[in-house]
Design a protein around this motif. Structure first.
Motif, PDB file in Angstrom:
ATOM      1  N   GLU A  85       0.835  -1.202   0.000  1.00 57.30           N
ATOM      2  CA  GLU A  85       0.000   0.000   0.000  1.00 57.30           C
ATOM      3  C   GLU A  85       0.871   1.254   0.000  1.00 57.30           C
ATOM      4  O   GLU A  85       0.576   2.233  -0.700  1.00 57.30           O
ATOM      5  CB  GLU A  85      -0.908  -0.001   1.227  1.00 57.30           C
ATOM      6  N   ARG A  88       2.377   1.767  -3.580  1.00 55.71           N
ATOM      7  CA  ARG A  88       1.370   2.172  -4.571  1.00 55.71           C
ATOM      8  C   ARG A  88       0.893   3.606  -4.309  1.00 55.71           C
ATOM      9  O   ARG A  88       0.688   4.377  -5.248  1.00 55.71           O
ATOM     10  CB  ARG A  88       0.192   1.195  -4.547  1.00 55.71           C
ATOM     11  N   SER A  89       0.745   3.944  -3.053  1.00 58.11           N
ATOM     12  CA  SER A  89       0.365   5.308  -2.706  1.00 58.11           C
ATOM     13  C   SER A  89       1.474   6.288  -3.071  1.00 58.11           C
ATOM     14  O   SER A  89       1.208   7.388  -3.573  1.00 58.11           O
ATOM     15  CB  SER A  89       0.057   5.397  -1.210  1.00 58.11           C
ATOM     16  N   ILE A  91       3.695   6.017  -5.473  1.00 56.05           N
ATOM     17  CA  ILE A  91       3.701   6.180  -6.934  1.00 56.05           C
ATOM     18  C   ILE A  91       2.618   7.163  -7.359  1.00 56.05           C
ATOM     19  O   ILE A  91       2.845   8.054  -8.192  1.00 56.05           O
ATOM     20  CB  ILE A  91       3.508   4.812  -7.621  1.00 56.05           C
ATOM     21  N   SER A  92       1.441   7.016  -6.784  1.00 59.66           N
ATOM     22  CA  SER A  92       0.326   7.902  -7.117  1.00 59.66           C
ATOM     23  C   SER A  92       0.608   9.343  -6.684  1.00 59.66           C
ATOM     24  O   SER A  92       0.370  10.293  -7.444  1.00 59.66           O
ATOM     25  CB  SER A  92      -0.948   7.389  -6.452  1.00 59.66           C
ATOM     26  N   LYS A  93       1.124   9.515  -5.475  1.00 52.39           N
ATOM     27  CA  LYS A  93       1.423  10.856  -4.975  1.00 52.39           C
ATOM     28  C   LYS A  93       2.524  11.524  -5.796  1.00 52.39           C
ATOM     29  O   LYS A  93       2.479  12.724  -6.052  1.00 52.39           O
ATOM     30  CB  LYS A  93       1.829  10.783  -3.507  1.00 52.39           C
ATOM     31  N   GLN A  94       3.511  10.748  -6.193  1.00 52.36           N
ATOM     32  CA  GLN A  94       4.593  11.315  -6.989  1.00 52.36           C
ATOM     33  C   GLN A  94       4.086  11.781  -8.350  1.00 52.36           C
ATOM     34  O   GLN A  94       4.449  12.869  -8.819  1.00 52.36           O
ATOM     35  CB  GLN A  94       5.709  10.290  -7.180  1.00 52.36           C
ATOM     36  N   ALA A  95       3.235  10.981  -8.974  1.00 56.15           N
ATOM     37  CA  ALA A  95       2.667  11.371 -10.268  1.00 56.15           C
ATOM     38  C   ALA A  95       1.871  12.666 -10.141  1.00 56.15           C
ATOM     39  O   ALA A  95       1.954  13.557 -10.997  1.00 56.15           O
ATOM     40  CB  ALA A  95       1.802  10.249 -10.816  1.00 56.15           C
ATOM     41  N   ALA A  96       1.095  12.782  -9.050  1.00 57.41           N
ATOM     42  CA  ALA A  96       0.303  13.994  -8.836  1.00 57.41           C
ATOM     43  C   ALA A  96       1.203  15.197  -8.583  1.00 57.41           C
ATOM     44  O   ALA A  96       0.937  16.301  -9.080  1.00 57.41           O
ATOM     45  CB  ALA A  96      -0.645  13.783  -7.656  1.00 57.41           C
ATOM     46  N   TYR A 162       8.545   3.580  -9.138  1.00 60.99           N
ATOM     47  CA  TYR A 162       8.604   4.866  -8.422  1.00 60.99           C
ATOM     48  C   TYR A 162       9.853   5.643  -8.815  1.00 60.99           C
ATOM     49  O   TYR A 162       9.809   6.875  -8.998  1.00 60.99           O
ATOM     50  CB  TYR A 162       8.587   4.610  -6.916  1.00 60.99           C
TER      51      TYR A 162
END
Length: 224
Positions: A85, A88-89, A91-96, A162
């Motif tokens: 978790e 995956r979180s 990776i998502s935060k970095q993209a944002a 990441y």
């Protein structure tokens, strides 16, 4: 033989072995799972995997001691879920964060320069490591020995995903003369330095994550 009395008695049913029956308090699977992950991450970070019991985790979420096993087969499975978790979180935060930085630099004819990109990456990474309630990645950094080889391989794949956006940024900095080291070695050294901040950073000492980011930029590229 009179069968009347026999038929009026309820049939005795053997209770299945293993997990106890799930109560109403345990049936909000999505919310309860998230609570378990957050509580487990916090406890694993503070007390270590070996020093944390499932009873500790259940108590932290207001559940009965056996309730975590409705969601995870074992404490070790819960540990891996925390790490998965977390990655995956992240990776998502970095993209944002990179999307937000790109939008901020959209007014420039040259777009977002690599210095600004690295600053955004480092600032986001510090937030993932040191931000309030962000215990997932620190647990992954220091408890990897407690999961299986195949689980470590799966996390390594996510880690590669990441770190991938960092490589072209570091390559651009090297081409521009702002990064002197080999890109592969620089990436390892940078992540090593940033991740070690989990051990020593203390928000109460008065240094903000923004200030920490600027210090890191000066160290790695000589810019601020």
């Amino acid at each position: 033989m009179d069968m009347t009395a026999e038929h009026t008695l309820p049939a005795l049913q053997k209770r299945p072995r293993g997990r106890p029956r799930k109560s109403d308090e345990d049936r909000g699977d999505g919310n309860r799972r998230g609570e378990l992950l957050r509580s487990a991450a916090r406890l694993f970070r503070r007390k270590g995997f070996g020093g944390t019991s499932t009873r500790d985790i259940a108590a932290a979420t207001g559940m009965r001691s056996g309730s975590p096993f409705y969601h995870f087969e074992s404490k070790q499975a819960l540990l891996y879920a925390v790490m998965d978790e977390g990655m995956r979180s992240a990776i998502s935060k970095q993209a944002a964060a990179m999307q937000q930085a790109a939008c901020a630099g959209a007014g420039s004819s040259r777009g977002l320069d690599p210095v600004a990109q690295l600053r955004a990456l480092i600032r986001n990474h510090f937030d993932i490591l040191l931000g309030h309630g962000n215990d997932f990645i620190p647990v992954m950094l220091y408890e990897a020995r407690s999961i299986t080889r195949s689980q470590r391989a799966a996390l390594a794949h996510l880690q590669g995903e990441y770190e991938a956006p960092w490589i072209p940024v570091l390559e651009s900095l090297r081409e521009g003369g702002l990064l002197k080291a080999d890109v592969k070695i620089a990436r390892l050294l940078i992540f090593g330095a940033l991740n070690w901040s989990v051990q020593w950073f203390d928000r109460r000492k008065g240094v903000s994550l923004d200030e920490l980011t600027e210090q890191a930029m000066q160290l790695f590229t000589g810019t601020s």
